[in-house]
Design a protein around this motif. Structure first.
Motif, PDB file in Angstrom:
ATOM      1  N   THR A   1      12.468  -8.239   4.361  1.00 48.31           N
ATOM      2  CA  THR A   1      11.587  -8.824   3.362  1.00 48.31           C
ATOM      3  C   THR A   1      10.164  -8.353   3.591  1.00 48.31           C
ATOM      4  N   TYR A   2       9.318  -8.597   2.577  1.00 50.43           N
ATOM      5  CA  TYR A   2       7.957  -8.063   2.583  1.00 50.43           C
ATOM      6  C   TYR A   2       7.018  -9.095   1.970  1.00 50.43           C
ATOM      7  N   ASN A   3       5.863  -9.289   2.589  1.00 54.43           N
ATOM      8  CA  ASN A   3       4.949 -10.309   2.059  1.00 54.43           C
ATOM      9  C   ASN A   3       3.483  -9.873   2.072  1.00 54.43           C
ATOM     10  N   ASP A   4       3.222  -8.585   2.120  1.00 54.86           N
ATOM     11  CA  ASP A   4       1.839  -8.105   2.022  1.00 54.86           C
ATOM     12  C   ASP A   4       1.499  -7.989   0.535  1.00 54.86           C
ATOM     13  N   PHE A   5       1.214  -9.143  -0.077  1.00 55.75           N
ATOM     14  CA  PHE A   5       1.005  -9.180  -1.518  1.00 55.75           C
ATOM     15  C   PHE A   5      -0.239  -8.405  -1.943  1.00 55.75           C
ATOM     16  N   GLU A   6      -1.263  -8.398  -1.109  1.00 53.08           N
ATOM     17  CA  GLU A   6      -2.463  -7.642  -1.444  1.00 53.08           C
ATOM     18  C   GLU A   6      -2.143  -6.155  -1.591  1.00 53.08           C
ATOM     19  N   LYS A   7      -1.326  -5.640  -0.699  1.00 56.71           N
ATOM     20  CA  LYS A   7      -0.954  -4.221  -0.777  1.00 56.71           C
ATOM     21  C   LYS A   7      -0.161  -3.930  -2.046  1.00 56.71           C
ATOM     22  N   ILE A   8       0.695  -4.865  -2.444  1.00 59.14           N
ATOM     23  CA  ILE A   8       1.467  -4.697  -3.683  1.00 59.14           C
ATOM     24  C   ILE A   8       0.515  -4.552  -4.871  1.00 59.14           C
ATOM     25  N   VAL A   9      -0.553  -5.371  -4.873  1.00 60.16           N
ATOM     26  CA  VAL A   9      -1.534  -5.314  -5.955  1.00 60.16           C
ATOM     27  C   VAL A   9      -2.317  -4.012  -5.916  1.00 60.16           C
ATOM     28  N   LEU A  10      -2.874  -3.689  -4.768  1.00 62.77           N
ATOM     29  CA  LEU A  10      -3.781  -2.545  -4.656  1.00 62.77           C
ATOM     30  C   LEU A  10      -3.070  -1.220  -4.859  1.00 62.77           C
ATOM     31  N   GLU A  11      -1.829  -1.136  -4.418  1.00 62.48           N
ATOM     32  CA  GLU A  11      -1.076   0.116  -4.547  1.00 62.48           C
ATOM     33  C   GLU A  11      -0.203   0.143  -5.791  1.00 62.48           C
ATOM     34  N   LYS A  12      -0.280  -0.929  -6.575  1.00 57.48           N
ATOM     35  CA  LYS A  12       0.494  -1.016  -7.820  1.00 57.48           C
ATOM     36  C   LYS A  12       1.974  -0.701  -7.576  1.00 57.48           C
ATOM     37  N   ILE A  13       2.525  -1.338  -6.568  1.00 56.67           N
ATOM     38  CA  ILE A  13       3.920  -1.088  -6.181  1.00 56.67           C
ATOM     39  C   ILE A  13       4.861  -1.583  -7.275  1.00 56.67           C
ATOM     40  N   PRO A  14       5.796  -0.746  -7.717  1.00 60.27           N
ATOM     41  CA  PRO A  14       6.750  -1.168  -8.751  1.00 60.27           C
ATOM     42  C   PRO A  14       7.654  -2.294  -8.240  1.00 60.27           C
ATOM     43  N   LEU A  15       7.997  -3.201  -9.150  1.00 61.90           N
ATOM     44  CA  LEU A  15       8.819  -4.351  -8.797  1.00 61.90           C
ATOM     45  C   LEU A  15       9.988  -4.478  -9.763  1.00 61.90           C
ATOM     46  N   ILE A  16      11.130  -4.863  -9.234  1.00 69.86           N
ATOM     47  CA  ILE A  16      12.282  -5.231 -10.072  1.00 69.86           C
ATOM     48  C   ILE A  16      12.446  -6.742  -9.987  1.00 69.86           C
ATOM     49  N   ASP A  17      12.354  -7.388 -11.131  1.00 65.64           N
ATOM     50  CA  ASP A  17      12.543  -8.831 -11.247  1.00 65.64           C
ATOM     51  C   ASP A  17      14.000  -9.068 -11.617  1.00 65.64           C
ATOM     52  N   VAL A  18      14.774  -9.643 -10.684  1.00 62.73           N
ATOM     53  CA  VAL A  18      16.204  -9.823 -10.934  1.00 62.73           C
ATOM     54  C   VAL A  18      16.512 -11.220 -11.486  1.00 62.73           C
ATOM     55  N   ARG A  19      15.468 -11.973 -11.859  1.00 61.49           N
ATOM     56  CA  ARG A  19      15.700 -13.259 -12.503  1.00 61.49           C
ATOM     57  C   ARG A  19      16.246 -13.044 -13.924  1.00 61.49           C
ATOM     58  N   ALA A  20      16.739 -14.098 -14.514  1.00 64.64           N
ATOM     59  CA  ALA A  20      17.250 -14.022 -15.878  1.00 64.64           C
ATOM     60  C   ALA A  20      16.102 -13.771 -16.853  1.00 64.64           C
ATOM     61  N   PRO A  21      16.389 -13.161 -18.005  1.00 59.56           N
ATOM     62  CA  PRO A  21      15.325 -12.868 -18.980  1.00 59.56           C
ATOM     63  C   PRO A  21      14.484 -14.071 -19.365  1.00 59.56           C
ATOM     64  N   ILE A  22      15.095 -15.249 -19.495  1.00 61.93           N
ATOM     65  CA  ILE A  22      14.344 -16.437 -19.898  1.00 61.93           C
ATOM     66  C   ILE A  22      13.283 -16.802 -18.871  1.00 61.93           C
ATOM     67  N   GLU A  23      13.555 -16.531 -17.600  1.00 63.19           N
ATOM     68  CA  GLU A  23      12.579 -16.779 -16.541  1.00 63.19           C
ATOM     69  C   GLU A  23      11.468 -15.740 -16.577  1.00 63.19           C
ATOM     70  N   TYR A  24      11.858 -14.491 -16.779  1.00 54.86           N
ATOM     71  CA  TYR A  24      10.902 -13.381 -16.808  1.00 54.86           C
ATOM     72  C   TYR A  24       9.899 -13.553 -17.942  1.00 54.86           C
ATOM     73  N   GLU A  25      10.382 -14.004 -19.101  1.00 53.80           N
ATOM     74  CA  GLU A  25       9.511 -14.138 -20.267  1.00 53.80           C
ATOM     75  C   GLU A  25       8.447 -15.206 -20.068  1.00 53.80           C
ATOM     76  N   LYS A  26       8.721 -16.194 -19.225  1.00 50.74           N
ATOM     77  CA  LYS A  26       7.736 -17.247 -18.974  1.00 50.74           C
ATOM     78  C   LYS A  26       6.591 -16.744 -18.108  1.00 50.74           C
ATOM     79  N   GLY A  27       6.859 -15.748 -17.291  1.00 52.82           N
ATOM     80  CA  GLY A  27       5.810 -15.218 -16.429  1.00 52.82           C
ATOM     81  C   GLY A  27       6.371 -14.236 -15.422  1.00 52.82           C
ATOM     82  N   ALA A  28       5.684 -13.110 -15.257  1.00 50.70           N
ATOM     83  CA  ALA A  28       6.101 -12.101 -14.286  1.00 50.70           C
ATOM     84  C   ALA A  28       4.844 -11.419 -13.753  1.00 50.70           C
ATOM     85  N   PHE A  29       5.002 -10.215 -13.233  1.00 48.44           N
ATOM     86  CA  PHE A  29       3.882  -9.529 -12.609  1.00 48.44           C
ATOM     87  C   PHE A  29       3.690  -8.141 -13.213  1.00 48.44           C
TER      88      PHE A  29
END
Length: 370
Positions: free
Chosen positions: A10-38
């Motif tokens: 697992t990984y939790n350096d959230f600042e690095k994710i922001v600064l390096e614009k690291i791609p993310l896969i959201d594996v939640r259901a579409p209804i969850e994603y539509e309410k809010g994602a990154f």
């Protein structure tokens, strides 16, 4: 770090994710994603909405073990393969991709495991998932996290404030983040982000701004609401403490800037979305609805006159393919609606105005501060 050794890592350096614009896969259901994602996240769910619903019912009635069992039954065979293929294809194109579910638990762990089994490749998942990353971004919206002094850019509607902000490295474009022009005619063809997405995207911008260690943060002098999105209360109050710089632009130039935004650029977006004829009709409906919202402020006669001038300009454009006469209703809009409203707001303004000038002078002033 060798990714081949990171199974279940697992990984939790959230600042690095922001600064390096690291791609993310959201594996939640579409209804969850539509309410809010990154930002930089794509929704490639482990389970669709219906599958998640059925598993949720099973969890409530029979517990976690049976719910997981049902989930494996629902997502199996060719369906399981198609979802693994989608994840793997995206990761191949974006090798530093990370994955997340809501709490960084079962769904992202199962996804991580299936990818490893099918491809031999490891993928990092966010520790704490969506919830942990979201909490981090919310914390970064607090005034205490900001290191720059805010300065607000004001000016009459049509002064080109957003155009000017784009030339400054230390500016935060609130209207761009909200996907709205911040006025009664501010909607775009595509919808605004959800409030959660707006907050997440604003936090991304503030984190990047802080990382660049700017002394000042230049912002447009906005109300708290930008369309349907609103700036968090404490952060908005922090912004409002900034001194004011006013951009002065001749009326004729403001008409042209507004014409470019409200007519030429807006029509082009509608045409790209709906095709030429339908796009223009859709755009006309949008402008008409926007004008109708102003009836209370303009009065019955003022509203009727503005609407008639617009309708005449639109008829001539349809017949001649020339949009120039739209400047007529824009002139009325500025003189009789926006300008009186801005003048009233300026009379009530208690912030110190530290500078005013034309676009070049204002840019030079901001560069001098930097």
């Amino acid at each position: 770090m060798n990714r081949s050794s990171l199974s279940n890592y697992t990984y939790n350096d959230f600042e690095k994710i922001v600064l390096e614009k690291i791609p993310l896969i959201d594996v939640r259901a579409p209804i969850e994603y539509e309410k809010g994602a990154f930002l930089n996240a794509i929704n490639l769910p482990l389970m669709n909405d219906e599958e998640r619903h059925l598993v949720g019912i099973c969890y409530k009635e029979k517990g976690n073990k049976e719910a997981v069992k049902l989930g494996h039954q629902l997502v199996s065979g060719d369906l399981r393969k198609s979802r693994i293929d989608a994840w793997s294809s995206y990761i191949t194109k974006h090798p530093n991709t990370m994955i997340y579910c809501f709490r960084g638990g079962q769904r992202s762990a199962i996804t991580q495991k299936w990818i490893k089994e099918a491809t031999g490749n490891d993928v990092l998942r966010l520790q704490g998932g969506y919830k942990a990353f979201r909490n981090y971004l919310i914390e970064e919206l607090s005034p205490e996290k900001q290191i720059s002094t805010p300065i607000l850019l004001g000016g009459y509607t049509g002064s080109g404030k957003t155009i000017l902000l784009k030339e400054l490295k230390n500016a935060i474009d609130l209207e761009g983040i909200a996907h709205h022009r911040g006025s009664s005619f501010g909607n775009h063809v595509t919808p605004q982000p959800s409030q959660i997405d707006f907050e997440n995207n604003l936090s991304y911008a503030l984190i990047s701004h802080k990382h660049e260690k700017h002394k000042y943060m230049i912002l447009e002098d906005e109300s708290r609401n930008i369309g349907y999105c609103f700036i968090p209360k404490e952060l908005f109050e922090f912004f409002r403490k900034g001194n004011l710089v006013v951009l002065n632009v001749p009326f004729e130039e403001r008409v042209q800037i507004t014409f470019n935004e409200y007519v030429l650029m807006s029509q082009a977006n509608y045409i790209d979305t709906f095709g030429h004829s339908t796009g223009l009709i859709e755009w006309s409906g949008y402008i008409t609805r926007s004008i109708n919202k102003l009836q209370k402020r303009l009065g019955v006669e003022g509203h009727k006159r503005l609407l008639n001038v617009f309708e005449d300009a639109f008829k001539i454009q349809i017949g001649s393919n020339k949009p120039d006469l739209h400047r007529n209703w824009i002139e009325i809009l500025l003189k009789e609606y926006y300008d009186p409203m801005y003048s009233y707001q300026m009379k009530k303004c208690t912030r110190e105005m530290v500078f005013q000038g034309n676009a070049k002078e204002v840019i030079d002033y901001f560069k001098m501060l930097a």
